[in-house]
Design an enzyme around this catalytic site. Structure first.
Site, PDB file in Angstrom:
ATOM      1  N   CYS A  96      -7.818  -4.100   0.719  1.00  0.00           N
ATOM      2  CA  CYS A  96      -7.484  -4.123   2.142  1.00  0.00           C
ATOM      3  C   CYS A  96      -7.824  -2.795   2.805  1.00  0.00           C
ATOM      4  O   CYS A  96      -8.395  -2.767   3.901  1.00  0.00           O
ATOM      5  CB  CYS A  96      -6.000  -4.451   2.319  1.00  0.00           C
ATOM      6  SG  CYS A  96      -5.434  -4.376   4.037  1.00  0.00           S
ATOM      7  N   CYS A 192       2.230  -7.583   1.179  1.00  0.00           N
ATOM      8  CA  CYS A 192       2.631  -8.080   2.493  1.00  0.00           C
ATOM      9  C   CYS A 192       2.438  -9.581   2.674  1.00  0.00           C
ATOM     10  O   CYS A 192       3.182 -10.215   3.417  1.00  0.00           O
ATOM     11  CB  CYS A 192       1.875  -7.321   3.583  1.00  0.00           C
ATOM     12  SG  CYS A 192       0.083  -7.653   3.642  1.00  0.00           S
TER      13      CYS A 192
END
Length: 352
Positions: A96, A192
């Protein structure tokens, strides 16, 4: 100088914006949505957005919002699921950071006229001759350099980490002193996009392929039990195999080609080295053997070894045998100064 601060609505990014404005930067806040559009994710994002927008308003700085949820699914979630169903253990935060936060979001910052990009990461940036490198943050308990190991030279040159030299206690003090209402907001610890940290359910729901059952064997190939999918197991795991044995058994290997979990006693977990399937050089290009401190997990205490580069991969020999080494993990190599020399994705481990 114009700098865009990635504002998640949390304490760290908020204080990063405060510090940079105090230092005289022209600060713009940017908030990005990564999670897919679901009712639950909408609630989560809107709360973070509300907090980030409130801090931006209090600082009297512009605030921009972006939606990268489709890109995040394609570039982070899908590869994460694919790796797991093929018996590997990836780190989605590293991916990410490289592709989304310091990729697409940094690009967005440049498009609105910002020459620099900042986040609330606990890490430092150093220059070594004509190259830049990420280095461990001063607060070892909060250091996030491991997650930043894939950043390129072009990305690092445009980045600021204003919290890298500060302890978390000082960050909370600054937030409280400046009237930031979220100064006691808890830190997020889980990945997340996985609700409740339930990897298994998430992978089974989102993987393009549905993992199937197979055998659990010992190192000789003797069948000990059945499993419900290799995605349910990681190297070093002890629970969940359903095997009755005179001594504790651990997952010592995952054979994706045969859809097989290999179990054995603890001594079979030890490996003496590893080889990577790729190579990212950071502080300098590693060729000849070099002594390094090595981490294969973010919270791991670094251990010593010797790293040799081939240009497209690394071979690592440990000073002492290690456990918990799994294909798919990222091996990050530090020098004595805490600077990242390079990293690579573990392709195979070498049994001790």
């Amino acid at each position: 100088m114009k700098v865009a601060v990635a504002m998640s609505g949390g304490i760290d990014s908020s204080v990063a914006a405060i510090l940079l404005k105090d230092q005289g930067y022209t600060v713009t806040g940017i908030t990005a949505r990564f999670l897919p559009h679901t009712e639950e994710n909408d609630i989560i994002f809107n709360k973070h957005l509300h907090d980030a927008a409130g801090i931006a308003a209090a600082l009297s700085i512009p605030h921009h919002v972006y939606d990268f949820s489709d890109d995040f699914k394609k570039l982070v979630i899908d590869p994460f699921c694919n790796e797991y169903i093929h018996g590997r253990t990836p780190n989605p935060c590293i991916l990410c950071n490289h592709t989304i936060k310091f990729g697409l979001l940094l690009d967005a910052a440049e498009k609105i006229g910002c020459t620099m990009f900042a986040t609330g990461h606990y890490a430092l940036i150093k220059k070594f001759h004509d190259r830049y490198c990420i280095s461990m943050g001063d607060d070892a308990s909060r250091d996030q350099s491991y997650f930043l190991c894939r950043l390129t030279q072009q990305q690092i040159r445009k980045v600021l980490f204003p919290l890298g030299g500060l302890p978390k206690t000082r960050i909370r003090e600054i937030a409280c002193k400046r009237g930031v209402e979220i100064h006691n907001k808890p830190d997020s610890q889980e990945i997340c996009f996985i609700p409740g940290d339930d990897y298994i359910s998430f992978i089974e729901k989102n993987a393009s392929e549905k993992p199937g059952p197979g055998n659990i064997t010992d190192s000789t190939g003797k069948v000990l039990a059945k499993h419900a999918g290799i995605h349910r197991f990681t190297i070093g795991q002890r629970r969940g195999m359903g095997i009755s044995a005179p001594e504790p058994l651990y997952v010592t290997g995952i054979d994706a080609a045969e859809n097989r979990i290999i179990a054995g006693p603890r001594h079979e977990l030890y490996v003496s080295g590893l080889e990577t399937g790729d190579a990212d050089n950071m502080k300098y290009v590693i060729t000849d053997p070099v002594s390094a401190l090595i981490k294969t997990r973010s919270t791991q205490k670094p251990f010593r070894g010797t790293v040799t580069g081939t240009g497209h991969s690394f071979k690592v020999v440990f000073d002492e045998p290690q456990t918990g080494i799994s294909p798919g993990q990222t091996a990050v190599f530090y020098d004595a100064e805490g600077d990242i020399m390079g990293c690579g994705t573990i392709d195979l481990s070498i049994k001790a």
